[in-house]
Design a protein around this motif. Structure first.
Motif, short mmCIF file in Angstrom:
data_model
loop_
_atom_site.label_atom_id
_atom_site.label_comp_id
_atom_site.label_asym_id
_atom_site.label_seq_id
_atom_site.Cartn_x
_atom_site.Cartn_y
_atom_site.Cartn_z
N GLU A 110 0.82 -1.22 0.00
CA GLU A 110 0.00 0.00 0.00
C GLU A 110 0.85 1.26 0.00
O GLU A 110 0.34 2.36 0.23
N GLY A 111 2.13 1.12 -0.22
CA GLY A 111 3.00 2.29 -0.27
C GLY A 111 3.98 2.31 0.88
O GLY A 111 4.23 1.29 1.54
N TRP A 112 4.52 3.49 1.15
CA TRP A 112 5.54 3.63 2.18
C TRP A 112 4.93 3.86 3.55
O TRP A 112 3.86 4.46 3.68
N ASN A 113 5.62 3.38 4.56
CA ASN A 113 5.27 3.67 5.96
C ASN A 113 6.55 3.76 6.76
O ASN A 113 7.63 3.43 6.25
N VAL A 114 6.44 4.18 7.99
CA VAL A 114 7.63 4.35 8.82
C VAL A 114 7.39 3.74 10.19
O VAL A 114 6.28 3.81 10.74
N ASP A 115 8.41 3.11 10.73
CA ASP A 115 8.39 2.57 12.10
C ASP A 115 9.51 3.22 12.89
O ASP A 115 10.60 3.48 12.37
#
Length: 498
Positions: free
Chosen positions: A408-413
């Motif tokens: 679903e695209g980029w994410n950040v942790d």
């Protein structure tokens, strides 16, 4: 420092000394006196002295064996200084030692006053403050409180503030300031004074940024006035450790003010490198770890950002005090054409919840933070599906942000140095990227953190999908993956390998 100019004075040498209404043990007790209190001697009846307590404005009698008598003149000054020197390094005798130091300063002529008296007075006051901070709820708490009350009568001032639900008590350092100012002070005396005046745990958390910047500049100036050349190795190490910690704080504040922190951070690294590890004492183990973690948290301030790649990170200003991290994909931007890939700013130029704002149409992902973003630390994996960057959210706390590309695209942790936030004192720790493990969705990481007053250093293999630790060791040599896949830039600049 004494309240009155006493002709003959008595210093109480025992705690819970009874001041009685008459010269006999069966007489009613007026008050209990603590060790170190000073009284005016007005007479003697048998084994009892008739005294006057100027602090409480009452008189009475006590046994002569429970006090030491002195005539406050130049002849008694050597004896007062001798007692001060004798008890200066005796824990629990601080009030007694400070009372003798105060009497010496009152009785001695100006030309006879040496830095040694101020050095001893400051040493005992600082030790008493440390014990008062650590004795909360313990058996000696009442006696410590009594000693604090006694030394306050001699002009010894303590400062107190709350940190993380606990009370911190610190000596204000007046005696040490005099040691630093006197021309006859030895390098060892100045070193001890500088270390006491620049304690990290005695920096109030309620200071404003401007006050904190001014205090840290003063702390570094104090440390700079110490000539380390003639010092023994263990004192040299302590000065270098303290300088490293103070310089790291200054570098962080410079970055927060949008000033260039590179030179300051490099000096912090230089101070850490100047420590002679073979001469570290057992008592300095925690201080060395503390200095390393403080420097490790800001070490990226000493590095220049690398050359931008096709997938890179950049920053822009968000709300006041906020920094927004933008992920720039040059290859992806060339493909952007349809309405489904609309990265234009929302109306008014304000950043959206996850998307870019302020006109950053080339960013494929954006996330904002109140921390300091060290873009020089950014690293991209070979598949261009993951990016790491160091984000420092506090002077001594640096996190690792991991950007990942999913369906679903980029994410950040956000990976913190420790999940345990019940630490004593301010949070101190950092975690940093150490290398990509190809093929099996893992990364290498190193972290150092203080938990419950103890420092822990670990080298870890993290699973990218769950961010759980697959394997770890306290030495990177114990993990084969670090031999094969450690990042050369990490190995060349990290302070975790020391």
């Amino acid at each position: 420092m004494l309240a009155t100019a006493l002709t003959v004075m008595a210093i109480v040498t025992q705690d819970q000394t009874a001041l009685r209404a008459a010269p006999r043990d069966s007489a009613p007790q007026q008050v209990q006196l603590a060790q170190g209190e000073s009284l005016e001697v007005r007479g003697q009846k048998g084994d009892f002295l008739q005294v006057w307590d100027h602090r409480r404005e009452r008189g009475g009698y006590l046994r002569a064996t429970q006090v030491r008598r002195y005539t406050l003149n130049a002849e008694s000054a050597p004896a007062l200084l001798a007692v001060t020197q004798f008890v200066r390094d005796t824990p629990g005798q601080e009030a007694l030692g400070i009372s003798h130091a105060a009497a010496f300063l009152h009785a001695a002529p100006a030309e006879a006053i040496t830095p040694e008296a101020f050095d001893a007075l400051g040493t005992m006051a600082d030790r008493l403050a440390r014990r008062a901070s650590q004795s909360r709820g313990k058996a000696g708490d009442v006696l410590t409180a009594q000693q604090l009350e006694v030394v306050a009568a001699y002009g010894v001032s303590m400062q107190s503030f709350e940190r993380d639900g606990q009370m911190q008590i610190c000596y204000d350092g007046e005696a040490f300031r005099r040691v630093m100012a006197l021309p006859k002070s030895t390098p060892e005396q100045k070193a001890r004074a500088a270390l006491a005046l620049t304690r990290h745990d005695c920096v109030s958390p309620t200071l404003t940024p401007t006050e904190r910047a001014s205090l840290d500049a003063w702390r570094y100036d104090v440390l700079s006035r110490v000539d380390t050349t003639p010092l023994p190795e263990h004192l040299k190490n302590r000065i270098h450790m303290r300088r490293a910690g103070v310089l790291s704080a200054i570098a962080y504040q410079q970055a927060r003010r949008n000033e260039n922190p590179m030179e300051t951070a490099q000096r912090a690294l230089g101070s850490l490198a100047a420590i002679n590890k073979s001469e570290l004492t057992e008592d300095d183990a925690n201080s060395y770890s503390d200095a390393a973690v403080r420097v490790g948290a800001v070490r990226w301030a000493a590095e220049l950002p690398g050359k931008p790649a096709s997938l890179s990170l950049t920053t822009r200003a968000g709300q006041p005090g906020e920094t927004c991290i933008q992920l720039i994909d040059a290859k992806e931007n060339k493909k952007i054409a349809g309405p489904s890939q609309d990265f234009r700013s929302p109306p008014g130029g304000q950043p959206g919840p996850n998307g870019p704002g302020g006109g950053a149409s080339s960013a494929v992902f954006e996330r904002c933070t109140w921390g300091t973003v060290w873009t020089a630390s950014a690293s991209v994996n070979a598949q261009r599906t993951a990016v790491t960057v160091a984000v420092q959210t506090g002077e001594t706390w640096r996190e690792l942000w991991l950007f990942r590309k999913g369906e679903e695209g980029w994410n950040v942790d956000v990976i913190p140095p420790s999940a345990n936030f019940t630490t004593e004192g301010p949070a101190i720790g950092y975690i940093e990227f150490a290398g990509w493990v190809p093929g099996n969705q893992q990364i290498l990481a190193a972290r150092e953190v203080r938990v419950d007053g103890r420092y822990k250093r670990s080298f870890e293999i993290l699973n990218l999908d769950s961010l759980q630790v697959a394997r770890w060791a306290d030495r990177f040599e114990s993990l084969a993956a670090f031999y094969k896949w450690q990042d050369p830039r990490w190995k060349g600049t990290t302070v975790s390998v020391r």
